[in-house]
Design an enzyme around this catalytic site. Structure first.
Site, PDB file in Angstrom:
ATOM      1  CG  ASP A  92       8.237  64.322  10.621  1.00  0.00           C
ATOM      2  OD1 ASP A  92       7.081  63.854  10.597  1.00  0.00           O
ATOM      3  OD2 ASP A  92       9.057  64.022  11.518  1.00  0.00           O
ATOM      4  CG  ASP A  93       3.927  65.677  11.897  1.00  0.00           C
ATOM      5  OD1 ASP A  93       5.127  65.549  12.243  1.00  0.00           O
ATOM      6  OD2 ASP A  93       2.998  65.100  12.498  1.00  0.00           O
ATOM      7  CG  ASP A  96       8.823  68.891  19.841  1.00  0.00           C
ATOM      8  OD1 ASP A  96       9.318  69.875  20.414  1.00  0.00           O
ATOM      9  OD2 ASP A  96       7.994  68.162  20.395  1.00  0.00           O
TER      10      ASP A  96
END
Length: 145
Positions: A92-93, A96
């Site tokens: 994933d980027d 969070d």
């Protein structure tokens, strides 16, 4: 979270290449599963950098169209990725809060979870990441209007 941090293409690409070095140093992998949509671009770079040709994607939708988080029972996971083992990278980027990876770890416990960026809360659930980010709203290059 009112501040916005804008990332540019050049930095994103360099940070993804730094992630590739860390992945390479950690072992050998033969499959990538990109988390759509954010993980598609880094997964492509990783696939080229590490010469991994077995690439799949899963759709994981934890936000609605208004950027509001969905409850756990409303999250949609779809995709047919075949067998997943310790030689599989799930990409994933950004981690969070870590929620995405926490949920996916229950589905794919043997995989290695990697992301380009991690915030303080999301970092503990990632196996490998490249760059720490502050708790700001992150605007990726592909999000800029």
């Amino acid at each position: 979270m009112t501040n916005k941090l804008y990332l540019n293409w050049s930095d994103f690409h360099q940070h993804t290449k730094e992630l590739c070095k860390k992945i390479k140093d950690s072992g050998s992998y033969n499959k990538i599963i990109a988390i759509s949509r954010g993980g598609l671009i880094p997964a492509g770079i990783i696939a080229y950098e590490l010469d991994i040709r077995n690439n799949e994607a899963i759709n994981f939708s934890s936000y609605d169209n208004h950027y509001d988080r969905r409850s756990d029972d409303e999250i949609e996971i779809s995709g047919h990725v075949g067998p997943v083992d310790e030689k599989t990278l799930i990409v994933d980027d950004l981690s969070d809060t870590g929620r995405t990876f926490q949920i996916l770890r229950e589905v794919y416990p043997q995989a290695k979870f990697v992301t380009v960026y991690a915030k303080k809360q999301g970092a503990p659930v990632v196996d490998i990441y490249a760059v720490d980010l502050p708790d700001d709203w992150i605007v990726f290059p592909w999000d800029v209007e």
